[in-house]
Motif scaffolding. Structure first.
Motif: not given
Lengths: 111, 585
Positions: B492-519
């Motif tokens: 479960m903790s591994q699942e949690g870790r994987e989930k957290a990592a996933g969220t982070f990646r998603r957030q990063q992705l979203e951030g990049r998208g926003r930057e692109l929009d801004r540009k």
């Protein structure tokens, strides 16, 4: 009557069976074999000698009456059945051993 | 005549045989006893000789149209009838239907005095008469040696018994002669086996470690092959059943059809299709690992397909199993009610291992299931040695395979022991071996299973964690950690870790998208500005162009007027005048 356990053929039998007035004898045979003819002849001689006028012999040929073998529990032939007042005595064989026949007929004490 | 032919199956070209109808015996003897000849059945007191003879006659009369004669030298007819009733045979009815003739030969010694030569014609006549009355093809003499105790002169008796056997042979009567065996080095008390040269069967009733087992052995069968082992047999309310130890060859069919385990992801672990039909599956694990649950899934799935299942519950009562399985969402009760599922609960301690095997056989033969569960086989070890259990299982597996029955055997492994070593001696019999175990990590136990082997199919080599939910057994995703498969909290903790990592990646992705929009927005804004500037310039240029054109035109016009006023050659001006102007530009 002594029991079977206390008695074997070699031991003397103790109280003598009461003698009947008329001896009813039945001889079971299986056909006219030498053995059955011999048995009948032996029996006839003996009876004439010792029981003249006081005996009846009935010969039953099991070949003609097979069901009687079952009904009367006959296994060996010839079998002589002697009806005594208190019991039924059976003797098997061709009756050539006269002494034994006489014991069976309650005419002779052994020993 | 036709009835006779039915009974004499030509299994051997040289020797006609008469089927006994005794379960298992006909397999051992390859078709029954020698037809028209005497067979000696010898055994100690209480070995089952009389029952053997009775069943031979009853089966002959009822199944093969061969009436029989029973000559009893020991038991009376009422006793015999009563004893036969305990096997479920109604002798009275058979006698009334003239299919059977019973005769009790009673001689009491004290009535017999020998006075010379005699023979057994009286007995011959009785047998002949009985045979004639029912048209008998079979005769049992039980126990003819009793005559030795009743009649004098053994010499004559032996000669007469030999003559009797010859006569029976001449008459073509299939005969069983029973004999008492009081010493292990002799087959019969009075040596009558020398008159019976065709077939000798020895029955034995022995007690070992307080458990009694009846055994049968074909000592001799002239002119025929036969199983030579000691075969356990059982006498119960359906008569005698003999259990062939194993079939002579491994020639059972190997169906290619597969059947689901009832657990999707477990099927997935085995090439996506589940077990082979007719295979034997060993499921071993320590206690509480969920062996019964996996078995219940399989049973449930089979019943769903409308197949019949037989469940031997050796440790739990059927009701207990049903209740427990309900807690994981498997309701077996409807299948029981529908008659698709049958439970048999028997403690092996009650009857010994051979009896367990025989009962198993009988139940399987009568129920004809396609799935059999034995849960668990390890309890059998309590009443027997490992060797015997192994031999019993070999026979059982063999039997199940010939019947193409899929079987699950669960096996309880002692905690702490080596899981794989304990079962090594039975596992070679099995086609598929599932191992269930608990994995102890981080202060908790979690269940896991893996396919240790599965013959003839691709199978997963992963250790899979599973949980027992209200909704059945569920195999979970695999999480591999540095120390192998992660289970329970670690998973479960591994699942949690994987989930957290996933969220982070998603957030990063979203951030990049926003930057692109801004540009993009900036870019577009710049574009608009540039365009506006361009338009302004364009306007100015256009304006200057049109102004200069206007200027040109006016100039020309002025010149024309000038020419006209000077009366010059207009045409020359018209033609050439514009060209130099254009060239000048």
């Amino acid at each position: 009557m002594p029991t079977a356990k206390t008695r074997t053929r070699t031991q003397p039998r103790k109280p003598a069976p009461r003698k009947p007035a008329v001896w009813k004898l039945r001889l079971y045979v299986a056909g006219q074999t030498p053995k059955s003819i011999r048995a009948f002849a032996n029996l006839k001689v003996l009876c004439e000698e010792r029981l003249k006028g006081r005996y009846q012999i009935e010969v039953i040929d099991l070949l003609e009456h097979p069901h009687m073998a079952r009904g009367d529990q006959i296994v060996a032939v010839p079998t002589l059945e002697i009806k005594l007042p208190q019991s039924v005595q059976r003797i098997i064989g061709d009756l050539s051993n006269t002494d034994r026949v006489l014991v069976g007929l309650a005419l002779q004490q052994v020993g | 005549m036709t009835q006779q032919k039915k009974a004499r199956r030509p299994s051997s070209k040289t020797l006609p045989k008469a089927l006994t109808g005794i379960q298992g015996l006909d397999e051992i003897t390859g078709g029954g006893l020698p037809s028209g000849r005497p067979t000696l059945v010898s055994g100690g007191a209480g070995a089952g000789k009389t029952m053997f003879g009775l069943e031979f006659l009853v089966r002959g009369a009822t199944q093969y149209g061969e009436p029989g004669v029973f000559m009893s030298f020991e038991e009376t007819i009422p006793d015999l009838t009563k004893n036969a009733a305990s096997l479920g045979f109604d002798l009275g009815r058979l006698v009334a239907e003239k299919k059977l003739f019973l005769d009790h030969v009673a001689i009491s010694r004290h009535e017999i005095e020998e006075t010379g030569e005699y023979d057994l014609d009286g007995l011959f006549i009785r047998i002949a008469d009985a045979v004639k009355r029912v048209g008998a093809r079979r005769v049992v003499l039980d126990t003819i040696e009793a005559l030795f105790g009743e009649l004098p002169n053994p010499g004559i008796l032996r000669a007469e018994i030999r003559r009797l056997f010859d006569w029976l042979k001449q008459q073509g009567l299939t005969t069983i002669i029973t004999a008492e065996r009081d010493r292990p080095d002799k087959l019969t008390r009075h040596g009558i086996e020398e008159f019976v040269s065709d077939c000798v069967i020895v029955l034995d009733h022995r007690i070992r470690e307080e458990i009694s087992t009846r055994r049968l052995r074909v000592v001799k069968y002239r002119g025929s092959t036969h199983g030579t082992n000691e075969y356990p047999f059982l006498i119960d309310e359906h008569g005698i059943s003999v259990l062939p130890i194993s079939s002579l060859g491994l020639d059972h069919a190997a169906p290619a059809a597969r059947m689901s385990t009832g657990i999707d992801r477990l099927d997935g672990m085995m090439g996506g299709k589940g077990f082979y039909r007719g295979s034997s599956i060993l499921m071993s694990g320590t206690s509480g690992t969920g062996k019964t649950s996996v078995a219940a899934h399989f049973v449930d799935a089979a019943c769903r397909r409308g197949e019949r299942c037989l469940y031997f519950a050796i440790e739990e009562s059927p009701r207990q199993v049903v209740r427990n399985m309900r807690s994981i969402g498997i309701d077996l009760e409807p299948w029981v009610r529908k008659g698709l599922l049958q439970f048999h609960a028997a403690r092996p301690t009650y009857g010994g291992i051979e009896e367990v095997l025989l009962l198993t056989h009988k139940h399987i033969s009568s129920f004809q299931p396609s799935v059999v569960v034995v849960d668990p086989i390890t309890t059998l070890l309590m009443v027997s040695t490992l060797n015997e259990v192994r031999s019993m299982l070999t026979r059982l597996v063999d039997f199940l395979k010939t019947q193409e029955i899929t079987a699950i055997f669960t096996s309880l492994t002692a905690a702490g022991g080596d899981l794989e070593a304990n079962e090594a001696d039975v596992s070679s019999l099995m086609d598929t071996w599932l191992l269930l175990k608990t994995i102890e990590v981080g202060g908790e136990r979690n269940r896991a299973l893996y396919v240790l082997k599965s013959r003839g199919m691709e199978h997963s080599n992963q250790i899979r964690e599973f949980v027992l939910t209200n909704d059945g057994l569920r195999l979970l995703d695999v999480y591999l950690g540095p120390e192998g498969v992660l289970t329970g909290a670690a998973r479960m903790s591994q699942e949690g870790r994987e989930k957290a990592a996933g969220t982070f990646r998603r957030q990063q992705l979203e951030g990049r998208g926003r930057e692109l929009d801004r540009k993009r927005q900036i870019f577009e804004a710049r574009m608009t500005m540039l365009r506006a500037e361009f338009e302004v310039e364009e306007e100015i240029i256009q304006q200057s162009i049109s102004e200069s054109k206007l200027l040109d035109a006016e100039l020309l016009q002025d010149r024309g007027q000038m020419v006209r006023s000077r009366e010059a050659d207009t045409s020359a001006y018209k033609k050439v005048g514009s060209a130099p102007a254009a060239r000048e530009r």
